[in-house]
Design a protein around this motif. Structure first.
Motif, PDB file in Angstrom:
ATOM      1  N   VAL A 211       0.898  -1.124  -0.046  1.00 12.97           N
ATOM      2  CA  VAL A 211       0.018  -0.017   0.079  1.00 12.97           C
ATOM      3  C   VAL A 211       0.723   1.154   0.063  1.00 12.97           C
ATOM      4  O   VAL A 211       1.744   1.330   0.861  1.00 12.97           O
ATOM      5  CB  VAL A 211      -1.021  -0.011   1.380  1.00 12.97           C
ATOM      6  CG1 VAL A 211      -1.695   1.266   1.136  1.00 12.97           C
ATOM      7  CG2 VAL A 211      -1.686  -1.312   1.236  1.00 12.97           C
ATOM      8  N   ILE A 212       0.712   2.026  -0.835  1.00 15.01           N
ATOM      9  CA  ILE A 212       1.219   3.472  -0.810  1.00 15.01           C
ATOM     10  C   ILE A 212      -0.006   4.733  -0.369  1.00 15.01           C
ATOM     11  O   ILE A 212      -1.013   4.733  -1.162  1.00 15.01           O
ATOM     12  CB  ILE A 212       1.528   3.755  -2.279  1.00 15.01           C
ATOM     13  CG1 ILE A 212       2.552   2.729  -2.800  1.00 15.01           C
ATOM     14  CG2 ILE A 212       2.356   5.366  -2.238  1.00 15.01           C
ATOM     15  CD1 ILE A 212       2.842   2.983  -4.290  1.00 15.01           C
TER      16      ILE A 212
ATOM     17  N   ALA B 163       8.176   4.182  -3.638  1.00 10.57           N
ATOM     18  CA  ALA B 163       7.517   3.369  -2.668  1.00 10.57           C
ATOM     19  C   ALA B 163       6.945   2.102  -3.397  1.00 10.57           C
ATOM     20  O   ALA B 163       6.982   1.011  -3.087  1.00 10.57           O
ATOM     21  CB  ALA B 163       6.172   3.982  -2.192  1.00 10.57           C
ATOM     22  N   CYS B 164       6.616   2.371  -4.660  1.00 15.37           N
ATOM     23  CA  CYS B 164       6.005   1.244  -5.579  1.00 15.37           C
ATOM     24  C   CYS B 164       7.332   0.336  -5.730  1.00 15.37           C
ATOM     25  O   CYS B 164       7.045  -0.880  -5.796  1.00 15.37           O
ATOM     26  CB  CYS B 164       5.445   1.697  -6.546  1.00 15.37           C
ATOM     27  SG  CYS B 164       4.738   0.579  -7.852  1.00 15.37           S
ATOM     28  N   ALA B 165       8.456   0.677  -6.250  1.00 15.17           N
ATOM     29  CA  ALA B 165       9.602  -0.045  -6.313  1.00 15.17           C
ATOM     30  C   ALA B 165      10.015  -0.703  -5.481  1.00 15.17           C
ATOM     31  O   ALA B 165      10.382  -2.117  -5.418  1.00 15.17           O
ATOM     32  CB  ALA B 165      10.666   0.785  -6.898  1.00 15.17           C
ATOM     33  N   TRP B 166       9.875  -0.218  -4.037  1.00 15.45           N
ATOM     34  CA  TRP B 166      10.271  -1.057  -2.836  1.00 15.45           C
ATOM     35  C   TRP B 166       9.380  -2.203  -2.497  1.00 15.45           C
ATOM     36  O   TRP B 166       9.593  -3.286  -2.318  1.00 15.45           O
ATOM     37  CB  TRP B 166      10.144  -0.042  -1.638  1.00 15.45           C
ATOM     38  CG  TRP B 166      10.853  -0.595  -0.321  1.00 15.45           C
ATOM     39  CD1 TRP B 166      12.334  -0.772   0.094  1.00 15.45           C
ATOM     40  CD2 TRP B 166      10.053  -1.107   0.544  1.00 15.45           C
ATOM     41  NE1 TRP B 166      12.094  -1.506   1.128  1.00 15.45           N
ATOM     42  CE2 TRP B 166      11.022  -1.511   1.733  1.00 15.45           C
ATOM     43  CE3 TRP B 166       8.728  -1.501   0.881  1.00 15.45           C
ATOM     44  CZ2 TRP B 166      10.516  -2.351   2.772  1.00 15.45           C
ATOM     45  CZ3 TRP B 166       8.351  -2.271   1.947  1.00 15.45           C
ATOM     46  CH2 TRP B 166       9.276  -2.548   2.918  1.00 15.45           C
ATOM     47  N   LEU B 167       7.850  -1.993  -2.573  1.00 13.78           N
ATOM     48  CA  LEU B 167       6.935  -2.810  -2.533  1.00 13.78           C
ATOM     49  C   LEU B 167       7.228  -4.153  -3.720  1.00 13.78           C
ATOM     50  O   LEU B 167       6.972  -5.277  -3.193  1.00 13.78           O
ATOM     51  CB  LEU B 167       5.751  -2.250  -2.351  1.00 13.78           C
ATOM     52  CG  LEU B 167       5.399  -1.250  -1.462  1.00 13.78           C
ATOM     53  CD1 LEU B 167       3.940  -0.402  -1.532  1.00 13.78           C
ATOM     54  CD2 LEU B 167       5.069  -2.148  -0.178  1.00 13.78           C
TER      55      LEU B 167
ATOM     56  N   ALA C 152       5.077  -7.752  -3.562  1.00  6.33           N
ATOM     57  CA  ALA C 152       3.732  -7.451  -3.439  1.00  6.33           C
ATOM     58  C   ALA C 152       2.910  -7.696  -4.690  1.00  6.33           C
ATOM     59  O   ALA C 152       3.530  -7.320  -5.933  1.00  6.33           O
ATOM     60  CB  ALA C 152       3.584  -5.994  -3.174  1.00  6.33           C
ATOM     61  N   SER C 153       1.957  -8.468  -4.553  1.00  6.62           N
ATOM     62  CA  SER C 153       1.188  -9.055  -5.955  1.00  6.62           C
ATOM     63  C   SER C 153       0.200  -7.972  -6.245  1.00  6.62           C
ATOM     64  O   SER C 153      -0.361  -7.814  -7.342  1.00  6.62           O
ATOM     65  CB  SER C 153       0.373 -10.317  -5.668  1.00  6.62           C
ATOM     66  OG  SER C 153      -0.141 -10.152  -4.645  1.00  6.62           O
ATOM     67  N   HIS C 154      -0.167  -7.047  -5.422  1.00  5.67           N
ATOM     68  CA  HIS C 154      -1.231  -6.080  -5.814  1.00  5.67           C
ATOM     69  C   HIS C 154      -0.588  -4.648  -5.119  1.00  5.67           C
ATOM     70  O   HIS C 154      -0.400  -4.822  -3.743  1.00  5.67           O
ATOM     71  CB  HIS C 154      -2.411  -6.427  -5.306  1.00  5.67           C
ATOM     72  CG  HIS C 154      -3.583  -5.182  -5.599  1.00  5.67           C
ATOM     73  ND1 HIS C 154      -4.137  -5.439  -7.012  1.00  5.67           N
ATOM     74  CD2 HIS C 154      -4.092  -4.215  -4.823  1.00  5.67           C
ATOM     75  CE1 HIS C 154      -4.796  -4.206  -7.042  1.00  5.67           C
ATOM     76  NE2 HIS C 154      -4.926  -3.452  -5.703  1.00  5.67           N
ATOM     77  N   ILE C 155      -0.709  -3.412  -5.764  1.00  7.03           N
ATOM     78  CA  ILE C 155      -0.589  -2.231  -5.141  1.00  7.03           C
ATOM     79  C   ILE C 155      -1.753  -1.510  -5.106  1.00  7.03           C
ATOM     80  O   ILE C 155      -2.449  -1.376  -5.855  1.00  7.03           O
ATOM     81  CB  ILE C 155       0.456  -1.495  -6.098  1.00  7.03           C
ATOM     82  CG1 ILE C 155       1.907  -2.205  -5.817  1.00  7.03           C
ATOM     83  CG2 ILE C 155       0.959  -0.123  -5.411  1.00  7.03           C
ATOM     84  CD1 ILE C 155       2.616  -2.578  -4.969  1.00  7.03           C
TER      85      ILE C 155
ATOM     86  N   LEU D 240       1.594   5.353 -11.565  1.00  9.62           N
ATOM     87  CA  LEU D 240       1.782   3.789 -10.835  1.00  9.62           C
ATOM     88  C   LEU D 240       1.186   2.807 -11.861  1.00  9.62           C
ATOM     89  O   LEU D 240       1.615   1.443 -11.807  1.00  9.62           O
ATOM     90  CB  LEU D 240       0.805   3.765  -9.520  1.00  9.62           C
ATOM     91  CG  LEU D 240       1.670   4.631  -8.543  1.00  9.62           C
ATOM     92  CD1 LEU D 240       0.462   4.524  -7.114  1.00  9.62           C
ATOM     93  CD2 LEU D 240       2.837   4.006  -7.816  1.00  9.62           C
ATOM     94  N   ARG D 241       0.123   3.483 -12.528  1.00 11.33           N
ATOM     95  CA  ARG D 241      -0.378   2.343 -13.730  1.00 11.33           C
ATOM     96  C   ARG D 241       0.716   2.072 -14.581  1.00 11.33           C
ATOM     97  O   ARG D 241       0.892   0.860 -15.071  1.00 11.33           O
ATOM     98  CB  ARG D 241      -1.684   3.098 -14.439  1.00 11.33           C
ATOM     99  CG  ARG D 241      -2.247   2.468 -15.461  1.00 11.33           C
ATOM    100  CD  ARG D 241      -3.396   3.029 -16.386  1.00 11.33           C
ATOM    101  NE  ARG D 241      -3.139   3.866 -16.987  1.00 11.33           N
ATOM    102  CZ  ARG D 241      -2.718   3.761 -18.102  1.00 11.33           C
ATOM    103  NH1 ARG D 241      -2.698   2.803 -18.940  1.00 11.33           N
ATOM    104  NH2 ARG D 241      -2.325   4.976 -19.147  1.00 11.33           N
ATOM    105  N   ALA D 242       1.576   3.043 -15.198  1.00  7.21           N
ATOM    106  CA  ALA D 242       2.559   2.784 -16.217  1.00  7.21           C
ATOM    107  C   ALA D 242       3.533   1.925 -15.344  1.00  7.21           C
ATOM    108  O   ALA D 242       4.220   0.813 -16.104  1.00  7.21           O
ATOM    109  CB  ALA D 242       3.162   4.022 -16.744  1.00  7.21           C
TER     110      ALA D 242
END
Length: 429
Positions: free
Chosen positions: A7-8, A69-73, A78-81, A104-106
């Motif tokens: 989660v972000i 944050a997305c890259a770290w997760l 993480a299978s879903h953000i 984040l979509r990209a």
């Protein structure tokens, strides 16, 4: 530490709200402050909520923070953000919900992103793409007077469309009521039609479950804690997460010390909570004007006032004021300057209270909470039992010195007796 859900969150109280929802559903959850340092040791968890202070910063800054944050997760499996936003969709026409969702979509390769701030438990519902707060549309609620992001349009398709590079569709309630397969089919058709995001209606918790099941099969979603509820239930039902109970006693074990509360929110709910608290504890009301013109003196006087009283029980220091007074200060000094003055002042007071021995601290207001946690350099929390809907008890992890208990409350959350209830759950008699 393999993750199922990453989660972000775009502010700290919203992160706590979401972490509380996941924990209540039996998902082992950690909340971090910013992207964790590689050297920070974290216990195993099914979900990690990365708390950012990105809701009201320039859009390009919010995008950069969220992508990190997305890259770290993703690196931790993480299978879903989930991009967690406020249930009142706080944002301006410049962002930040749209730009961050686009980025984040990209980054995740998502064809379309389901978006819903609905959280029926807290009175936030979406019907035909319009957000309701209780029984009134968003633009008729007190959020129309929000000091940073006044919300003057309840049509979320329009709000998100003005921020986004792509086109925004709608998954109407009739499709949601038909179940997860109908939601998934509608999203797939919208993606084929060139939509990159879709507002999803939700009026009841059962709607969130259908949305969560459909969203869990996708790489990315955007929404409030209600969507987190749906995702958690879907992941438990599918066996991706083994439901576990909270060890409530372990969260507060061994933590005593002085107790205090700090409030910076100007929401109607927080103003009522402060008024109720005055019957049971000393309350100091700060001058917003002096926080702008003489911040050091106002903070020093507040801390001196607190030190004289902390030995006999908890105190509450509030920079909160009614919308008319807030508007007057903003008119004199500018909205940004006035907001930053309150953030910096309340954060300095939080730091001073901890320096005076406070180890049990309640903070009201998203911006106040974010500024205070940053000032205290707290890296992470274990998420404990629920104080009020959307507000968990938190135990600090990884910081220097003795652990603390905190409650980080979004301005609109909690009942009239919130401060007393929160302190009682921290063991304050």
């Amino acid at each position: 530490m393999p993750l199922t859900l990453g989660v972000i969150a775009d502010d700290y109280t919203g992160a706590s709200d979401l972490a509380n929802t996941l924990t209540r559903e039996g998902v082992r959850t950690l909340q971090t402050i910013g992207v964790p340092d590689a050297a920070l040791a974290l216990p195993d968890a099914d979900a990690v909520v990365v708390s950012l202070k990105s809701r009201s910063v320039p859009a390009d800054e919010a995008v950069a923070m969220s992508l990190a944050a997305c890259a770290w997760l993703k690196a931790r499996g993480a299978s879903h953000i989930l991009f967690k936003v406020c249930s009142t969709f706080d944002s301006t026409d410049a962002g930040n919900i749209g730009p961050v969702t686009d980025a984040l979509r990209a980054a995740t390769g998502a064809a379309i992103v389901p978006v819903t701030p609905a959280f029926p438990e807290t009175g936030r519902t979406v019907y035909m793409g319009h957000l309701f707060v209780g029984t009134v549309p968003l633009d008729e609620s007190p959020l129309k007077d929000h000091p940073l992001n006044p919300m003057t349009d309840s049509d979320l398709k329009r709000v998100l469309g003005r921020q986004s590079a792509g086109r925004v569709g709608l998954v109407p309630l009739k499709e949601v009521v038909a179940g997860a397969h109908a939601v998934a089919a509608r999203l797939e058709q919208l993606a084929l039609d060139g939509r990159t995001a879709a507002i999803v209606d939700a009026v009841f918790d059962s709607d969130l479950e259908a949305i969560g099941t459909a969203a869990a099969a996708l790489p990315l979603s955007t929404g409030a804690s209600g969507l987190g509820l749906g995702l958690a239930r879907a992941m438990v039902a599918e066996g991706r997460v083994i439901r576990q109970a909270i060890d409530s006693a372990a969260i507060a074990r061994g933590i005593g010390g002085l107790a205090a509360a700090v409030a910076g929110s100007c929401s109607a709910a927080t103003l009522e909570q402060i008024a109720v608290a005055e019957a049971t504890m000393p309350v100091l009301r700060l001058s917003a004007e002096r926080l702008v013109t003489h911040p050091d003196e106002e903070v020093a006087e507040a801390l001196a006032w607190a030190r004289e009283r902390l030995g006999t029980g908890p105190v509450l220091i509030a920079a909160s004021a009614d919308p008319q007074k807030v508007a007057e200060v903003q008119a004199r000094f500018g909205r940004t300057a006035a907001g930053l003055a309150v953030e910096h002042g309340t954060a300095a007071i939080s730091q001073g209270l901890v320096g005076a021995g406070v180890r049990r601290l309640v903070i009201a207001g998203g911006e106040t909470s974010g500024a205070s946690v940053d000032r205290l350099k707290l890296p992470a929390f274990l998420v404990g039992p629920e104080i009020a809907a959307g507000v968990p008890l938190l135990r600090t992890e990884g910081q220097a010195g003795a652990p603390m208990l905190l409650a980080l409350k979004s301005g609109n959350f909690g009942g009239p007796d919130f401060f007393g209830k929160a302190l009682a759950m921290m063991g304050v008699a």
